[in-house]
Write an enzyme that holds these catalytic residues in place. Structure first.
Site, PDB file in Angstrom:
ATOM      1  N   GLY A  75      34.968  45.561  38.271  1.00 36.71           N
ATOM      2  CA  GLY A  75      35.129  44.815  39.461  1.00 36.71           C
ATOM      3  C   GLY A  75      34.537  43.886  40.448  1.00 36.71           C
ATOM      4  N   GLY A 103      34.045  42.085  44.599  1.00 36.29           N
ATOM      5  CA  GLY A 103      34.902  42.585  45.663  1.00 36.29           C
ATOM      6  C   GLY A 103      34.293  41.891  47.079  1.00 36.29           C
ATOM      7  N   GLY A 152      30.457  40.368  45.621  1.00 36.62           N
ATOM      8  CA  GLY A 152      30.349  39.963  44.577  1.00 36.62           C
ATOM      9  C   GLY A 152      30.919  40.921  43.656  1.00 36.62           C
ATOM     10  CB  VAL A 210      30.681  46.033  39.497  1.00 35.80           C
ATOM     11  CG1 VAL A 210      29.957  47.182  38.326  1.00 35.80           C
ATOM     12  CG2 VAL A 210      30.531  45.955  40.846  1.00 35.80           C
ATOM     13  CE  LYS A 227      27.356  45.319  45.763  1.00 31.51           C
ATOM     14  NZ  LYS A 227      27.423  46.552  47.042  1.00 31.51           N
ATOM     15  CG  ASP A 246      34.388  49.152  53.878  1.00 28.28           C
ATOM     16  OD1 ASP A 246      34.672  48.844  54.173  1.00 28.28           O
ATOM     17  OD2 ASP A 246      33.520  48.432  52.471  1.00 28.28           O
TER      18      ASP A 246
END
Length: 381
Positions: free
Chosen positions: A103, A105, A108, A110, A125, A215
């Site tokens: 992932g 975002g 940063g 993952v 992360k 969020d």
């Protein structure tokens, strides 16, 4: 616990113990020679033998010098279990092997990693220090996560750091994000109710601790296991803050399409509270029901999509028509009139009962308003 400082002539044996949130090392309990605070400003580097899969000591910085202590594997593991996630470790590559990026975002990426200690998979992360997100921002996020202990909130396992990056080790959720899960399937009523109850439970807990998330969106909801919504976790606390810190911690933050009106329009005379997360939950619910991607990808967008023309009767099927009333309550533009997380959770806990009382509910599309916004400022309603 016993540790040893090797010297050219005589090795020094010390007691190691935890006292008043400090790692204390000395000849006795009364007057420790070395005192290292257990917080995210302190650093410790483990000495780990990859071939033997054993610890044999650790290094700390003391008065601008590195001090190496030898200690048995058993005592190292015992100490580690007491300070994991509470202190910064160095040299993540000594204990984890990267597998693949799972992932990316705002804060940063993952990476799925494998522990060289227990051979289990974890999520790492990776956060890079830059002008937008400082070390203090990252420390604040880590301290927020440390303060939260709930089954529906992702938990820190360990934290590593280098000169330019932070590495946060967490449990690996095999089911991926809610967005990924929804990409290839339509959720039924029971699944939707289960998801919403868990998210709201997490938010109620956060509110009780004085925090808001700011969020909530499908990308920040994780499924512990594949194809199973019965155990989910809220993640990514980069925008989370204590209510009293809103003004100094990115007040106009969040993901366009999921941000509450009061967050968009925020100024010092127009503060907001935990009710903004309820609106974001409503946005998430709408995204689940319609499959519509609410995120505004372009900075040039002048319409806040969550309340634009996407609310059309044809978006609702006979199944998700049943969610219209709660959706209306969660997307109320006035935070003082918006349903609370506790009341919304009660609603979903008694979903079938409320449905019987709402057979003649109002049409959502008649209640939704537009919220026009400009690139460099926000219009008032």
């Amino acid at each position: 616990m016993i540790c040893i400082r090797k010297h050219a002539i005589i090795d020094q044996h010390y007691l190691l113990f935890i006292q008043d949130s400090n790692i204390c090392i000395g000849k006795n309990y009364a007057n420790p020679k070395y005192v290292l605070p257990i917080n995210l400003q302190s650093k410790l580097e483990w000495s780990f033998d990859k071939e033997l899969c054993q610890f044999d000591g650790f290094t700390i910085e003391w008065k601008h010098q590195k001090k190496l202590f030898n200690m048995s594997d058993i005592d190292c593991r015992r100490l580690k279990s007491l300070i994991d996630g509470k202190i910064l470790y160095k040299e993540i590559n000594s204990q984890y092997f990267p597998i693949q990026i799972v992932g990316e975002g705002t804060f940063g990426k993952v990476i799925k990693v494998v522990s060289l200690i227990d051979r289990k998979e974890y999520a790492c992360k990776v956060m890079k220090l830059n002008q937008k997100f400082s070390k203090n921002d990252i420390i604040y996020e880590l301290m927020t996560m440390q303060s939260l202990n709930h089954e529906n909130i992702v938990k820190i396992k360990e934290v590593y750091s280098s000169k330019s990056h932070f590495f946060i080790i967490m449990d690996y959720c095999r089911g991926g994000t809610l967005r990924e899960y929804m990409a290839f399937r339509t959720l039924n009523q029971d699944q939707i109710v289960i998801i919403m109850k868990q998210i709201l439970n997490a938010l109620i807990y956060m509110n009780s601790k004085g925090y808001i998330h700011r969020d909530i969106k499908p990308d920040n909801i994780l499924l512990r296991e594949e194809n199973d919504v019965s155990s989910i976790q809220v993640c990514d606390f980069g925008f989370a803050a204590r209510v009293e810190d809103i003004f100094i911690k990115h007040p106009n933050c969040g993901t366009p399409g999921f941000m509450a009106p009061e967050v968009i329009k925020y100024d010092q005379t127009n503060p907001y509270n935990e009710q903004c997360d309820v609106f974001s939950c409503g946005s998430l619910l709408y995204s689940i029901l319609t499959g519509y991607n609410l995120e505004v990808q372009s900075e040039e967008s002048e319409i806040y999509n969550i309340e634009a023309q996407v609310y059309e009767e044809r978006q609702f099927t006979s199944c998700n028509n049943q969610f219209k009333n709660i959706l209306l309550k969660m997307l109320e533009t006035c935070p003082n009139q918006r349903i609370t997380a506790k009341d919304a959770q009660i609603y979903f806990e008694n979903f079938d009962l409320y449905l019987l009382e709402e057979q003649n509910s109002l049409d959502v599309t008649q209640k939704i308003k537009h919220i026009p916004i400009k690139k460099n400022g926000f219009n008032q309603l």
